[in-house]
Structure formats: structure tokens, C-alpha cells
Design an enzyme around this catalytic site. Sequence first.
Site, PDB file in Angstrom:
ATOM      1  N   ASP A   1     -11.791   1.860   3.716  1.00 32.16           N
ATOM      2  CA  ASP A   1     -12.092   0.427   3.588  1.00 32.16           C
ATOM      3  C   ASP A   1     -13.594   0.182   3.417  1.00 32.16           C
ATOM      4  OD1 ASP A   1      -9.930  -1.384   3.650  1.00 32.16           O
ATOM      5  OD2 ASP A   1      -9.599  -1.013   5.785  1.00 32.16           O
TER       6      ASP A   1
ATOM      7  N   GLN B   1      -5.268  -2.072   9.456  1.00 33.85           N
ATOM      8  CA  GLN B   1      -5.053  -3.379   8.835  1.00 33.85           C
ATOM      9  C   GLN B   1      -5.627  -4.483   9.721  1.00 33.85           C
ATOM     10  OE1 GLN B   1      -3.717  -3.774   5.712  1.00 33.85           O
ATOM     11  NE2 GLN B   1      -4.221  -5.934   5.914  1.00 33.85           N
TER      12      GLN B   1
ATOM     13  N   LYS C   1       0.849  -1.207   0.000  1.00 35.57           N
ATOM     14  CA  LYS C   1       0.000   0.000   0.000  1.00 35.57           C
ATOM     15  C   LYS C   1       0.876   1.246   0.000  1.00 35.57           C
ATOM     16  CE  LYS C   1      -3.758  -2.413   2.192  1.00 35.57           C
ATOM     17  NZ  LYS C   1      -4.278  -2.947   3.450  1.00 35.57           N
TER      18      LYS C   1
END
Length: 281
Positions: free
Chosen positions: A119, A96, A52
Site C-alpha cells: 500500500d 484493509q 482484490k
Amino acid sequence: MGVVIDGRNIANSLKNAVKKEVGFLKLQGANVCLAVVLVGKNPASLVYVKNKKKCCEELGICSKEVFLKEDVSQNELMEVIEKLNKDGSVNGILVQLPLPAHLDEYEVINAINPKKDVDCFNSLNVGKLFTGSSVFEPCTPAGIVDLIKLTGIEIAGKHCVILGRSNIVGKPLAIIMLQQNATVTVCHSKTFNLKEHTKNADILVAAVGVANFVGEDMVKEGAVVIDVGINRLSNGKLCGDVNFSEVKRKASFITPVPGGVGPVTIAKLMENTLKSYKLQN
Ligand code: GUN
């Protein structure tokens, strides 16, 4: 023989569009920034976070990593989220997953400002996704739809069978596929007669996390097969949930692992980060 869908190529075209807009904003003195929070040292998570960061750098997006110790307390983590929520220079926030077992994932995700929730895991955004009114879409399911559509495959009217019912892939993908006018079946570990369902799929999506789970006996001739799995074999090699060499013979289109869904997922994260900037400016 099925056509292999090139996820890297599709990801590159999505990323180029983001890069162009980020560059344009830069000329105006504006910076787009993604914060990624990682708790502990889960090897897979470390790889994802590294990828990322690399992609952010490629596109001119500022990336801010917050690394926390495995034994961080819930309060400490909540304080980190609160600080990132308040930080005007941070547009998107990603925590995460998975988090270590002692942490309440649900509480952490719901603490993220919905406008920074790249997300699309926050309950408010998941609710909006359900009604088709969310600004963000979760990266993997949204990437799957792009992979299919940008390959020139029609989704409307097709029977999409999803293997796996996770909050990250299976469940939101079912909602997004419905919005695309597919007929959707979601199968899982307790489904009876699994093969009868999968053999009916025009579009089969495998997201079960078991190497080579889908064999050619589970696939209809001419089906589009999308492999979300990233499994590491004992020899160190990566492989998906689909037995690629076997299923390729029967599918009309198939995604490889690596180089299929993965790169497009990251590209969608970059798109969402740009969206989060726009939401705040
Ligand atoms: N872990 C596995 N997939 C994902 C994802 O899409 N987002 C986050 N935050 N964690 C993950």
C-alpha cells in the site's frame, strides 16, 4: 463533449504485463503471494477485499485472506502482522482500512515490513516517497498518474488541483504530481473560495467522498477530470464525487464511476505485489 477514459481497459493492459511475469516466475517454480487482513465486516471493505482476491486469481497471484473479528485486540492484530512479516511465502501485506476505532491504525501499518508494504502506507515508505526514492507508490495516486499518462495526456507544467487531503489519496498524489512536474494545489473542506481554485485546474482530481460534489460551474472548459469517489446513493447505485453528465460536457477527458480509477488502483496493487516479490527474492 469530453472523452470518457476507460479505466478497465487501462487496468487490463497493466494486469496483462503482471500476469505475464507471474506466469514466467511460476514456470521457475516461484509463487507470488499477497496477504490481505480484514478486521470486521465493513460492507465496502468486504467488496474491496473480494475484488482484490478475484484479481489475484486472474493473474496467478496467490492470495491469502486473514479475517479477524471486529473486537480483535491490538495485540492479536500485531501478532498476525508479525507472523505475516516472518512468513517467507507471503510477499505483500495489506491491512484493509479503515480499522475499527479501538485499534491504532498507525501502529498497525508501521508494523508491516516496509518491503512487504504494497500500500506504501508505512512511514518509512511514505518518507521515501517524499524524496522520490520509494520502490512502492500508493496504488490510487499511482493509478491516477497512469490513467492520465496512458491516455496520452501530458502532466508536466499543468496545474493539478486536488480536492481532498487524505493520507491515502490527496497527500501522496500531491507529491507524485510534483514529481511529474505539475504545479499542485491541494484543497480541502476548510479552503476559502473553492471554485476559484478548481476553475483554474488543467487537471482536477476529486477525492472528497461526497456524491456529485463537483458540478460544471467548478470546472474549466477543457479540463481533465479524475473522479476518485465511490459513493452509494439511496437507490443503491454507485456514483462518484463528480456530477458526470454535467461535467462531461465541459471536460476534455473524464473518468467514470465505476470503471475509472477503481480498476486501475487494483492493477497497481498487483504491480506492487510483484515488486514486493522481487524485493524479497
Ligand atoms: N481503504 C480504502 N482504500 C484503501 C487502500 O488503498 N488500501 C487499504 N489498505 N485500505 C483502503
